[in-house]
Design an enzyme around this catalytic site. Sequence first.
Site, PDB file in Angstrom:
ATOM      1  N   CYS A   1      17.952   3.828  -1.950  1.00  0.00           N
ATOM      2  CA  CYS A   1      17.727   4.496  -3.164  1.00  0.00           C
ATOM      3  C   CYS A   1      19.150   5.430  -3.147  1.00  0.00           C
ATOM      4  O   CYS A   1      19.656   5.727  -4.168  1.00  0.00           O
ATOM      5  CB  CYS A   1      16.182   5.488  -3.216  1.00  0.00           C
ATOM      6  SG  CYS A   1      16.429   6.341  -1.614  1.00  0.00           S
TER       7      CYS A   1
ATOM      8  N   ASN B   1      13.957   7.736  -7.256  1.00  0.00           N
ATOM      9  CA  ASN B   1      14.395   7.087  -6.210  1.00  0.00           C
ATOM     10  C   ASN B   1      13.335   5.806  -6.139  1.00  0.00           C
ATOM     11  O   ASN B   1      13.649   4.913  -5.256  1.00  0.00           O
ATOM     12  CB  ASN B   1      14.273   7.750  -4.806  1.00  0.00           C
ATOM     13  CG  ASN B   1      13.189   8.706  -4.636  1.00  0.00           C
ATOM     14  OD1 ASN B   1      12.672   9.547  -5.535  1.00  0.00           O
ATOM     15  ND2 ASN B   1      12.441   8.325  -3.812  1.00  0.00           N
TER      16      ASN B   1
ATOM     17  N   SER C   1       0.703  -1.314  -0.086  1.00  0.00           N
ATOM     18  CA  SER C   1       0.100  -0.084  -0.028  1.00  0.00           C
ATOM     19  C   SER C   1       0.750   1.061  -0.107  1.00  0.00           C
ATOM     20  O   SER C   1       0.399   2.473  -0.206  1.00  0.00           O
ATOM     21  CB  SER C   1      -0.975   0.091   1.176  1.00  0.00           C
ATOM     22  OG  SER C   1      -0.266   0.018   2.376  1.00  0.00           O
ATOM     23  N   GLY C   2       2.103   1.380   0.119  1.00  0.00           N
ATOM     24  CA  GLY C   2       2.985   2.518   0.281  1.00  0.00           C
ATOM     25  C   GLY C   2       3.326   2.533  -1.205  1.00  0.00           C
ATOM     26  O   GLY C   2       3.172   2.125  -2.236  1.00  0.00           O
ATOM     27  N   TYR C   3       4.288   3.751  -1.098  1.00  0.00           N
ATOM     28  CA  TYR C   3       4.813   4.272  -2.463  1.00  0.00           C
ATOM     29  C   TYR C   3       5.610   3.229  -3.167  1.00  0.00           C
ATOM     30  O   TYR C   3       5.359   2.873  -4.473  1.00  0.00           O
ATOM     31  CB  TYR C   3       5.651   5.304  -2.475  1.00  0.00           C
ATOM     32  CG  TYR C   3       5.055   6.811  -1.838  1.00  0.00           C
ATOM     33  CD1 TYR C   3       3.578   7.087  -2.114  1.00  0.00           C
ATOM     34  CD2 TYR C   3       5.765   7.672  -1.197  1.00  0.00           C
ATOM     35  CE1 TYR C   3       3.000   8.333  -2.020  1.00  0.00           C
ATOM     36  CE2 TYR C   3       5.185   8.888  -0.733  1.00  0.00           C
ATOM     37  CZ  TYR C   3       3.797   9.055  -1.182  1.00  0.00           C
ATOM     38  OH  TYR C   3       3.077  10.130  -0.831  1.00  0.00           O
ATOM     39  N   THR C   4       6.321   2.382  -2.726  1.00  0.00           N
ATOM     40  CA  THR C   4       7.161   1.283  -3.448  1.00  0.00           C
ATOM     41  C   THR C   4       6.200   0.270  -3.663  1.00  0.00           C
ATOM     42  O   THR C   4       6.452  -0.177  -4.921  1.00  0.00           O
ATOM     43  CB  THR C   4       8.303   0.836  -2.411  1.00  0.00           C
ATOM     44  OG1 THR C   4       9.145   1.723  -1.956  1.00  0.00           O
ATOM     45  CG2 THR C   4       8.941  -0.352  -3.019  1.00  0.00           C
TER      46      THR C   4
END
Length: 356
Positions: A157, A323, A11-14
Amino acid sequence: MTYEVAIVGASGYTGGELLRVLAVHPDVNVKVVTSREYANKPVYYAHPHLRGIYPASLKFKRLDDPDQLSDVVGDVDLVFLALPHKVSLHYVPKALEVGYKVVDLSADYRLKRVEDYKTWYGYEHPYPDLLEKAVYGLPELYGDKIRGAQLVANPGCNATSSILAVLPPAAERIIDLDRIVVDVKVGSSEAGAKPYRGGHHPEREGTARPYDAEGHRHVAELEQVIRDYTGRDVKVGFTPHAVSMIRGSLASAYSWLTKDLAPLDVQRIYAKYYAGKKFVKIVRGAPMPYPDVKNVYGSNYAEVGFALDKRVGRLAMFAAIDNLMKGAAGTAVQNMNLMLGMDEDEGLKNLVPVRP
């Protein structure tokens, strides 16, 4: 052949970037995604840009404990662990026990020395045997080892941009290994989807500020890779800066030359290490002589370049990445491809950078 994968902590950005990339991968199906916050909801609840890209039937499953992993994930070929540091720690041994191949995007298995976890992360690593087994997941440098790996530790990153910039001159010992300084400018998405003061974008917009100036933990990865290639320990000065862009990590590194070289000599050294590397572009000359994060936005590409300051005998080394892509999800998919026997650029080669 179609491979099936799971994303634990999607559910996160990654996690969202993994879903975006894998949506266009011709040989991979995302079978399972997990999230406690969005349990039983379709993926577009966490990632609205993916509405209509994935079927509404692909819903987040709840996973609370490593012992539940096989029951929740089921039969898949590979698991991406996109969990926070120290949380992923205990999922890895369980995943390997079940028989999954694992790409771990946390920092929990990146460092080889047990004592480094006490120094940089403040805990005693409980699985030193798995630290030995884990392969550091920077394909441009460790691709052959990744191909046969069961566990790959995806790099950080800022570590990725720094390593790509510094490693060729360091490995060839054309710079003073005892005097390397790295300055990284990184976007707010590095701080993750959960806002906090200092990481929250409104706090970063219109400004630039250093953080972790006495030693950011990603420098341990850079020092480890230099040690792998030179056979000696090094200590690198490293300061990241929070800046107002959303995506991007730009590493600017500096050291002093150990021999008299021309720019073409330095360029040949970079070419020696990155020739044939599909996602590394060596930048020289017009129209833009140095790497720029805008040129890699949304892609798995890295731009690498340098400047030779003959007046003071200094070499400036640069690398620009997105990133969330080359610094996280893009490299994770590149690692997955190698681990499953596919071409490393599958599902990534058509994700060209977005500009402006």
